[in-house]
Write a protein that holds these residues in place. Structure first.
Motif, mmCIF file in Angstrom:
data_model
loop_
_atom_site.group_PDB
_atom_site.id
_atom_site.type_symbol
_atom_site.label_atom_id
_atom_site.label_comp_id
_atom_site.label_asym_id
_atom_site.label_seq_id
_atom_site.Cartn_x
_atom_site.Cartn_y
_atom_site.Cartn_z
ATOM 1 N N ASP A 86 32.644 -65.872 61.095
ATOM 2 C CA ASP A 86 31.375 -65.751 60.392
ATOM 3 C C ASP A 86 30.628 -67.078 60.279
ATOM 4 O OD1 ASP A 86 33.180 -66.927 58.703
ATOM 5 O OD2 ASP A 86 32.603 -65.784 56.918
ATOM 6 N N GLN A 87 31.206 -68.153 60.853
ATOM 7 C CA GLN A 87 30.550 -69.451 60.852
ATOM 8 C C GLN A 87 29.893 -69.702 62.204
ATOM 9 O OE1 GLN A 87 33.219 -72.599 59.724
ATOM 10 N NE2 GLN A 87 33.739 -71.668 57.752
ATOM 11 N N PRO A 88 28.756 -70.388 62.228
ATOM 12 C CA PRO A 88 28.125 -70.700 63.521
ATOM 13 C C PRO A 88 29.039 -71.616 64.338
ATOM 14 C CG PRO A 88 27.066 -71.928 61.744
ATOM 15 C CD PRO A 88 27.990 -70.929 61.099
ATOM 16 N N PRO A 89 29.074 -71.447 65.659
ATOM 17 C CA PRO A 89 29.959 -72.288 66.476
ATOM 18 C C PRO A 89 29.581 -73.761 66.352
ATOM 19 C CG PRO A 89 28.397 -71.093 67.854
ATOM 20 C CD PRO A 89 28.269 -70.524 66.474
ATOM 21 N N LYS A 90 30.581 -74.604 66.286
ATOM 22 C CA LYS A 90 30.356 -76.047 66.161
ATOM 23 C C LYS A 90 31.211 -76.770 67.176
ATOM 24 C CE LYS A 90 30.447 -79.900 62.862
ATOM 25 N NZ LYS A 90 29.161 -80.430 63.340
ATOM 26 N N TYR A 91 30.603 -77.728 67.844
ATOM 27 C CA TYR A 91 31.372 -78.521 68.802
ATOM 28 C C TYR A 91 31.722 -79.863 68.175
ATOM 29 C CZ TYR A 91 27.013 -81.029 69.909
ATOM 30 O OH TYR A 91 25.866 -81.782 69.829
ATOM 31 N N TRP A 92 32.900 -80.372 68.590
ATOM 32 C CA TRP A 92 33.423 -81.617 68.032
ATOM 33 C C TRP A 92 33.763 -82.588 69.149
ATOM 34 C CZ3 TRP A 92 33.361 -82.388 62.874
ATOM 35 C CH2 TRP A 92 33.297 -81.269 62.053
ATOM 36 N N TRP A 93 33.413 -83.849 68.936
ATOM 37 C CA TRP A 93 33.789 -84.904 69.884
ATOM 38 C C TRP A 93 35.314 -84.980 70.008
ATOM 39 C CZ3 TRP A 93 36.437 -89.551 68.828
ATOM 40 C CH2 TRP A 93 36.467 -90.459 69.881
ATOM 41 N N ASP A 94 36.019 -84.825 68.891
ATOM 42 C CA ASP A 94 37.485 -84.871 68.918
ATOM 43 C C ASP A 94 38.053 -83.829 69.886
ATOM 44 O OD1 ASP A 94 36.113 -85.222 66.353
ATOM 45 O OD2 ASP A 94 38.042 -85.890 65.572
ATOM 46 N N ASP A 95 37.480 -82.612 69.854
ATOM 47 C CA ASP A 95 37.974 -81.538 70.710
ATOM 48 C C ASP A 95 37.662 -81.813 72.183
ATOM 49 O OD1 ASP A 95 39.036 -80.166 68.586
ATOM 50 O OD2 ASP A 95 37.297 -78.867 68.319
ATOM 51 N N ALA A 96 36.484 -82.383 72.450
ATOM 52 C CA ALA A 96 36.157 -82.741 73.833
ATOM 53 C C ALA A 96 37.140 -83.775 74.363
ATOM 54 C CB ALA A 96 34.724 -83.274 73.914
ATOM 55 N N MET A 97 37.498 -84.743 73.524
ATOM 56 C CA MET A 97 38.462 -85.754 73.946
ATOM 57 C C MET A 97 39.858 -85.154 74.118
ATOM 58 S SD MET A 97 36.857 -88.568 74.448
ATOM 59 C CE MET A 97 35.574 -87.467 75.050
ATOM 60 N N ALA A 98 40.204 -84.184 73.266
ATOM 61 C CA ALA A 98 41.499 -83.519 73.405
ATOM 62 C C ALA A 98 41.569 -82.789 74.746
ATOM 63 C CB ALA A 98 41.726 -82.552 72.251
ATOM 64 N N ARG A 99 40.467 -82.127 75.128
ATOM 65 C CA ARG A 99 40.449 -81.448 76.427
ATOM 66 C C ARG A 99 40.525 -82.463 77.566
ATOM 67 N NH1 ARG A 99 39.161 -76.118 77.530
ATOM 68 N NH2 ARG A 99 39.893 -76.883 79.543
ATOM 69 N N PHE A 100 39.783 -83.552 77.443
ATOM 70 C CA PHE A 100 39.780 -84.559 78.504
ATOM 71 C C PHE A 100 41.164 -85.173 78.698
ATOM 72 C CE2 PHE A 100 39.352 -88.949 79.991
ATOM 73 C CZ PHE A 100 38.562 -88.776 81.121
ATOM 74 N N ASN A 101 41.876 -85.400 77.602
ATOM 75 C CA ASN A 101 43.169 -86.083 77.673
ATOM 76 C C ASN A 101 44.344 -85.153 77.948
ATOM 77 O OD1 ASN A 101 42.215 -88.748 77.157
ATOM 78 N ND2 ASN A 101 41.950 -88.223 75.012
ATOM 79 N N THR A 102 44.099 -83.860 78.034
ATOM 80 C CA THR A 102 45.155 -82.905 78.369
ATOM 81 C C THR A 102 45.182 -82.723 79.883
ATOM 82 O OG1 THR A 102 44.857 -81.767 76.260
ATOM 83 C CG2 THR A 102 46.056 -80.585 77.981
ATOM 84 N N LYS A 103 46.280 -83.126 80.523
ATOM 85 C CA LYS A 103 46.308 -83.210 81.984
ATOM 86 C C LYS A 103 47.330 -82.296 82.651
ATOM 87 C CE LYS A 103 44.932 -88.066 81.556
ATOM 88 N NZ LYS A 103 45.262 -89.476 81.866
ATOM 89 N N THR A 104 48.421 -81.943 81.962
ATOM 90 C CA THR A 104 49.436 -81.110 82.600
ATOM 91 C C THR A 104 48.972 -79.662 82.660
ATOM 92 O OG1 THR A 104 50.583 -80.590 80.525
ATOM 93 C CG2 THR A 104 51.227 -82.620 81.671
ATOM 94 N N GLU A 105 49.455 -78.938 83.636
ATOM 95 C CA GLU A 105 49.049 -77.538 83.799
ATOM 96 C C GLU A 105 49.409 -76.709 82.576
ATOM 97 O OE1 GLU A 105 49.752 -73.757 86.878
ATOM 98 O OE2 GLU A 105 50.632 -75.733 87.302
ATOM 99 N N SER A 106 50.615 -76.912 82.044
ATOM 100 C CA SER A 106 51.031 -76.134 80.878
ATOM 101 C C SER A 106 50.200 -76.519 79.655
ATOM 102 C CB SER A 106 52.515 -76.361 80.593
ATOM 103 O OG SER A 106 52.784 -77.734 80.333
ATOM 104 N N GLY A 107 49.916 -77.826 79.514
ATOM 105 C CA GLY A 107 49.113 -78.278 78.383
ATOM 106 C C GLY A 107 47.700 -77.725 78.439
ATOM 107 N N VAL A 108 47.116 -77.672 79.635
ATOM 108 C CA VAL A 108 45.764 -77.144 79.794
ATOM 109 C C VAL A 108 45.728 -75.663 79.435
ATOM 110 C CG1 VAL A 108 43.968 -76.604 81.479
ATOM 111 C CG2 VAL A 108 45.040 -78.859 81.497
ATOM 112 N N LYS A 109 46.695 -74.900 79.913
ATOM 113 C CA LYS A 109 46.736 -73.475 79.588
ATOM 114 C C LYS A 109 46.850 -73.252 78.083
ATOM 115 C CE LYS A 109 48.754 -71.754 83.917
ATOM 116 N NZ LYS A 109 49.939 -71.096 84.535
ATOM 117 N N ARG A 110 47.614 -74.103 77.428
ATOM 118 C CA ARG A 110 47.831 -73.948 75.997
ATOM 119 C C ARG A 110 46.566 -74.314 75.206
ATOM 120 N NH1 ARG A 110 52.213 -76.202 76.090
ATOM 121 N NH2 ARG A 110 51.572 -78.359 75.691
ATOM 122 N N ILE A 111 45.942 -75.419 75.553
ATOM 123 C CA ILE A 111 44.802 -75.882 74.761
ATOM 124 C C ILE A 111 43.572 -75.004 74.969
ATOM 125 C CG2 ILE A 111 43.769 -77.524 76.407
ATOM 126 C CD1 ILE A 111 43.487 -79.471 74.012
#
Length: 297
Positions: A86-111
């Motif tokens: 019920d909240q409007p979607p919000k993007y976070w710099w922290d989350d973008a960095m978490a995606r950028f720093n996740t490199k393994t195939e299993s980690g990417v699927k999980r995140i």
């Protein structure tokens, strides 16, 4: 150019009192730069430094464009899928960095199950086998809008006429700032020019108390606001400010632990920062000055 590492044009930084009267303005997304190469249905992605990051973003592999080839220039931002519906979607710099720093195939699927990447685009550099960087920004913008349609993965960054009004709106919403594009300017790769594309950051300011100091390794002051810890100042002030702080803080020491010295939080200072992080800390805090002269005599 296609499927090769290229360095895009960087944004020239301006101060709020230097906002231009250009008619092509957009919000500055709080993520990281990305170049998306599309080649007959196959996609590769590169950071602005030339690192290939395709495997970190499977969302891109399903892109279908109505062209044979293209290089799209934009940003990667990220949305938290666990927030209440019920909240409007919000993007976070922290989350973008978490995606950028996740490199393994299993980690990417999980995140991917909790953080969704999205790619707002503002430019196109290459189309159907030919660079188009010599076209004007407005010409490239028309091409971009004809190539990219809004989807869960891609969108075209909206353009607004007034940079001053957009900057004020960005400040009100606590966003990072704005970008301004000169309509008749070409693109220059691996460069930066005030006559092509600029950025104006909407910095925020807050009064903090210095509650601790790192006494081993690099510089650091622990900051708090009304007793709540808000992060570490790691960009050192000038020599005179540091010396003055040391003089007065000797009277305020409460103890030491694990490389830090703790103080009564009685010394206040003005801090400039980009935005709040997802967990309520100050992003990239910078010292602007002590709040009173008596605190540092």
């Amino acid at each position: 150019m296609l499927n090769q590492s290229i360095k895009p044009m960087l944004l020239y930084p301006l101060q709020p009192n230097q906002i231009k009267s250009w008619k092509n303005n957009s919000l500055k997304w709080d993520g990281f730069r990305i170049l998306i190469h599309y080649d007959n249905g196959k996609v590769r992605a590169f950071s602005r430094h030339g690192t290939e990051i395709t495997s970190r973003f499977p969302e891109l592999l399903d892109i279908q464009l109505p062209v044979k080839s293209a290089i799209l220039d934009g940003e990667c931002i990220a949305f938290d899928l666990t927030q209440p519906k019920d909240q409007p979607p919000k993007y976070w710099w922290d989350d973008a960095m978490a995606r950028f720093n996740t490199k393994t195939e299993s980690g990417v699927k999980r995140i991917m199950t909790t953080i969704r990447a999205h790619f707002p685009l503002w430019d196109i550099l290459y189309l159907n086998g030919e660079p188009i960087i010599k076209k004007t920004f407005e010409e490239r913008r028309e091409v971009l809008e004809s190539v990219v349609k809004h989807s869960e993965t891609l969108s075209v960054t909206p353009i607004y006429d007034s940079g001053h009004k957009l900057f004020q709106k960005a400040k009100e919403l606590g966003l990072e700032g704005i970008c301004q594009y000169k309509g008749d300017a070409p693109m220059i790769l691996d460069g930066r020019s005030e006559r092509h594309v600029v950025k104006v950051k909407a910095y925020q300011y807050i009064t903090c108390q210095i509650e601790s100091m790192r006494i081993q390794g690099r510089f650091g002051w622990g900051l708090s606001v009304n007793g709540k810890y808000v992060g570490i100042l790691e960009f050192p002030p000038g020599h005179e400010e540091v010396r003055a702080f040391h003089q007065i803080s000797k009277q305020l020491i409460r103890g030491e632990s694990k490389g830090w010295r703790y103080f009564e939080p009685l010394i206040s200072c003005k801090i400039k920062f980009q935005c709040y992080t997802k967990n309520g800390k100050l992003r990239s805090p910078k010292f602007e000055g002590f709040c009173t002269t008596t605190s540092v005599q």
